[in-house]
Design an enzyme around this catalytic site. Structure first.
Site, short mmCIF file in Angstrom:
data_model
loop_
_atom_site.label_atom_id
_atom_site.label_comp_id
_atom_site.label_asym_id
_atom_site.label_seq_id
_atom_site.Cartn_x
_atom_site.Cartn_y
_atom_site.Cartn_z
N CYS A 1 0.86 -1.19 0.00
CA CYS A 1 0.00 0.00 0.00
C CYS A 1 0.89 1.23 0.00
CB CYS A 1 -0.92 0.01 1.22
SG CYS A 1 -1.85 1.57 1.39
N CYS B 1 0.61 3.59 3.28
CA CYS B 1 0.93 3.16 4.64
C CYS B 1 2.27 3.77 5.08
CB CYS B 1 0.99 1.64 4.71
SG CYS B 1 -0.64 0.86 4.84
N HIS C 1 -4.25 1.64 8.10
CA HIS C 1 -4.75 1.11 6.83
C HIS C 1 -6.14 0.51 6.96
CE1 HIS C 1 -4.31 -0.69 2.79
NE2 HIS C 1 -5.00 -1.71 3.30
N HIS D 1 -6.81 2.30 1.32
CA HIS D 1 -6.34 3.08 2.48
C HIS D 1 -7.14 4.39 2.53
CE1 HIS D 1 -2.87 3.93 5.33
NE2 HIS D 1 -3.59 5.05 5.35
N HIS E 1 -8.40 7.81 2.24
CA HIS E 1 -7.79 9.00 1.64
C HIS E 1 -8.83 9.81 0.88
CE1 HIS E 1 -7.87 6.26 -1.83
NE2 HIS E 1 -7.72 7.33 -2.61
N GLN F 1 -8.96 13.39 -2.03
CA GLN F 1 -8.17 13.98 -3.11
C GLN F 1 -8.45 15.46 -3.23
OE1 GLN F 1 -7.68 11.63 -6.84
NE2 GLN F 1 -9.20 10.24 -5.94
#
Length: 327
Positions: free
Chosen positions: A31, A34, A87, A139, A141, A143
């Site tokens: 990942c 991570c 994660h 994971h 997140h 943007q």
């Protein structure tokens, strides 16, 4: 190749980037978000990373002319907001209030930096969650896209808000907030923010978050308001992840005012577009929605608002939220 192409029929800019084909698709052996990775390192709580496969960049080449059609440089920034080192945390409602507050503080600080960039006209902050949405990395997140143009949907909101203000002297969003808080679609509120399913919802469990104070950008929020925004986000996500007794796939977008020009009539807000209409049943944007951009709504928003209210009570109890659910 990386460029912007203008659609003269709709007034939209299309972002074209050949490098996007190279991005990883749900890798199982590693990942990149991570701790300890090449880009992440250790000792952090939230990260802003450059997107390695961007649609936009400040060093984008100048495209060649193409006769009738209009092109432009794909100037801008595409970033990934890694919201936690953990994660296995599935969503924002599984993070602490402090952790989500750090995320929205990053939103605010990055907005402040990009407002001073002459190439940036708008900053779009968004999250995609769930395999059904097409998320390539699991994971947690979000943007950020800093664009050299104002996106079409934002332009429509700006123009309708401007017309309403000229006609009434009132902010359209403030009026919507007042209507929703007095109605049966209100879901949750704390000191600074309100959560509701709007009268005009497109998606079955669509949820909006409005600040009670009239502000245009995240940069105008106080520390206490940022904490309340984090609280409202946790409750909204927790409610969506509870209403069908499963994790809800969704897209979230934080809408701010554009950077170039005066927008005192506009109002910061966040919208969630959950794509399930029942457990295991997706509300597809097809046919009439794709062809006309006009949505259909099966059932009544008020019925789903009642389901969200019941889910909100469970989510608030689990999360330990700062405000109250509507009954």
């Amino acid at each position: 190749m990386k460029e912007l192409r203008y659609n003269p029929l709709t007034g939209q800019w299309v972002m074209v980037s050949a490098v996007r084909r190279k991005r990883p698709w749900r890798p199982r052996d590693f990942c990149p978000f991570c701790p300890g990775g090449e880009e992440t390192g250790y000792g952090w709580e939230v990260l802003l990373l450059p997107n390695r496969f961007p649609m936009l960049s400040f060093d984008a080449p100048r495209p060649e002319r193409d006769g009738f059609y209009r092109k432009a440089r794909a100037l801008g920034q595409c970033s990934v907001i890694v919201e936690t080192p953990e994660h296995e945390v599935r969503d924002l409602d599984r993070l602490s209030l402090g952790a989500v507050t750090r995320v929205v503080e990053l939103w605010k600080n990055t907005t402040a930096e990009l407002k001073n960039n002459p190439h940036v006209a708008y900053v779009a902050i968004f999250r995609n969650k769930g395999e059904e949405i097409g998320v390539s990395l699991t994971h947690p997140h979000g943007q950020l896209y800093a664009t050299p143009f104002i996106p079409l949907k934002v332009r429509l909101k700006v123009e309708n808000s401007r017309r309403y203000f000229k006609r009434t002297g009132e902010c359209l969003f403030c009026r919507i907030l007042r209507e929703e808080m007095e109605g049966e679609r209100a879901i949750y509120e704390n000191e600074s923010f309100a959560v509701f399913l709007p009268f005009f919802a497109n998606w079955p469990f669509e949820v909006h978050i409005y600040p009670k104070r009239h502000v245009q950008w995240l940069t105008q929020l106080t520390e206490e308001e940022l904490t309340d925004l984090a609280d409202a986000l946790r409750v909204a996500v927790g409610t969506l992840n509870t209403v069908l007794e499963r994790d809800m796939p969704y897209t979230m977008m934080a809408y701010q005012a554009p950077f170039k020009g005066s927008y005192d009539f506009y109002h910061l807000h966040v919208e969630f577009y959950p794509i399930l209409r029942d457990n295991g049943r997706i509300k597809y944007a097809a046919g009439i929605e794709m062809g006309t951009w006009d949505f259909t709504y099966d059932g009544a928003p008020e019925e789903n608002a009642e389901k969200l209210k019941e889910a909100c009570k469970k989510a608030v109890k689990r999360i330990g939220a700062r405000g109250r659910c509507f009954t």
